[in-house]
Design an enzyme around this catalytic site. Sequence first.
Site, PDB file in Angstrom:
ATOM      1  N   GLY A 208       2.848  56.180  11.800  1.00  0.00           N
ATOM      2  CA  GLY A 208       2.067  55.348  11.872  1.00  0.00           C
ATOM      3  C   GLY A 208       1.214  55.522  11.173  1.00  0.00           C
ATOM      4  NE  ARG A 210      -6.204  60.435   8.928  1.00  0.00           N
ATOM      5  CZ  ARG A 210      -6.369  59.922   7.800  1.00  0.00           C
ATOM      6  NH1 ARG A 210      -5.265  59.846   7.138  1.00  0.00           N
ATOM      7  NH2 ARG A 210      -7.673  60.252   6.835  1.00  0.00           N
ATOM      8  CB  SER A 211       1.792  59.742  12.594  1.00  0.00           C
ATOM      9  OG  SER A 211       2.342  59.524  11.447  1.00  0.00           O
ATOM     10  CE  LYS A 213       2.558  57.575   7.235  1.00  0.00           C
ATOM     11  NZ  LYS A 213       1.480  57.529   7.621  1.00  0.00           N
ATOM     12  CB  THR A 232       3.120  55.575  -4.446  1.00  0.00           C
ATOM     13  OG1 THR A 232       2.794  55.288  -3.665  1.00  0.00           O
ATOM     14  CG2 THR A 232       4.860  56.045  -4.768  1.00  0.00           C
ATOM     15  CG  HIS A 249      -3.038  63.114   1.004  1.00  0.00           C
ATOM     16  ND1 HIS A 249      -2.237  63.205   0.991  1.00  0.00           N
ATOM     17  CD2 HIS A 249      -3.896  62.219   1.791  1.00  0.00           C
ATOM     18  CE1 HIS A 249      -1.528  62.166   2.514  1.00  0.00           C
ATOM     19  NE2 HIS A 249      -2.760  61.363   2.781  1.00  0.00           N
ATOM     20  NE  ARG A 253      -0.752  65.804  -4.126  1.00  0.00           N
ATOM     21  CZ  ARG A 253      -1.822  65.510  -4.483  1.00  0.00           C
ATOM     22  NH1 ARG A 253      -1.355  65.369  -5.847  1.00  0.00           N
ATOM     23  NH2 ARG A 253      -1.804  64.230  -4.386  1.00  0.00           N
ATOM     24  CD  GLU A 261      -2.645  60.374  -9.501  1.00  0.00           C
ATOM     25  OE1 GLU A 261      -3.119  59.215 -10.223  1.00  0.00           O
ATOM     26  OE2 GLU A 261      -3.837  60.910  -9.185  1.00  0.00           O
TER      27      GLU A 261
END
Length: 373
Positions: A208, A210-211, A213, A232, A249, A253, A261
């Site tokens: 979900g 802010r899990s 993942k 994406t 994000h 990285r 992108e």
Amino acid sequence: MKVLISGTAAAGGWPVPDCGCASCARLAPGHRRPTDVVLDPARVPCAVAVPADPVRLPPTGPLPPGYQVSTGPDGLILTAPGGERILYAAPLPSRSGARDGQPWTPARAEGSRDPERAEAERTAFDLVLMDVLDRPERLGNLRRRGVIGERTHVVAVDIDHRVATEAELTRRAALWGVRAVPDGTVLDTGESAPARTARPRRTLLLGGTRSGKSAEAELRLAAEPEVLYVATGPSGDDDTEWVRRVRAHRERRPAHWDTAETVDLAGLLRSAEVPLLIDGLGTWIAAVFDGCDAWSGGGHREVTARCDELVAAWRQTRVPVVAVSDEVGLGVVPATSSGRMFRDALGRLNQRLALESEDVALVVAGRVLPLPV
């Protein structure tokens, strides 16, 4: 050369004395002692026979004749009389060029103006001792440059409560191709390093908002020498909150990763030559709905065809791929028909990709729950 790893923890040990965190509370005092590495090519026969005048890493005094120590772009380098080379790539003190308590920042061999240094960076070490919990992407950087090779023993040191449990440490070490050895382990650098655990080709991570993942996906590929990060989602130039998300994000990285992108996931899966991290399938479906004008109720066949194409390419990919997707089956039923169509399309896609994946997991509150077949 025999190397005794008599301690593997950070300066405070693990557990850290008087620390109230859950990680430390799970362990008995002295579980892992501060990092201490003893080496001698002839006189370290076993874990209980330490020579009277050992060579230690980090060095605690003058080195015996024949040993050489220097600092390079990645840390402390020790060369033994027999030519064996050890890199201590844990955080270094300020006299070596890094700030106190800060990790050593890796340099890129191709950017070096010193031919001898560049050549040294391309030569694999026999043993690398490294604080992998701090910035595991350094492993990928070192592998990309040839500093870590197939025969290099890579051992985790400076371990502490940044990892929740020994089981989680073991899991991450397997993902990264690192040895998380217990205190008292003796290694022989003349032997080949254990082969890396085979990776699943296709991994689907569900969760979900802010899990955790996305962070888990990045962790899975952190130690790879090359990764193509596939974003994406839209650029969101007119949405300041979305711009902040995208920036966060990007900053997280590894610097040596490439980024694409695009929404042409099928094309990338068919042509990729390096591991892919796709983040994520929810924004991809949204872009497909936009392109097929499906929000108003039309374009269903086009959406289905695009999903069919993606699943076929996912099935045929020849490179490791980790994809992030939203688990849409645990929330409330959307109030609009377009929202329900989106939920159904993404849910069906998740099921189809999971069926074609070797590894599927659900991430909840930062914890990973494997989903067996």
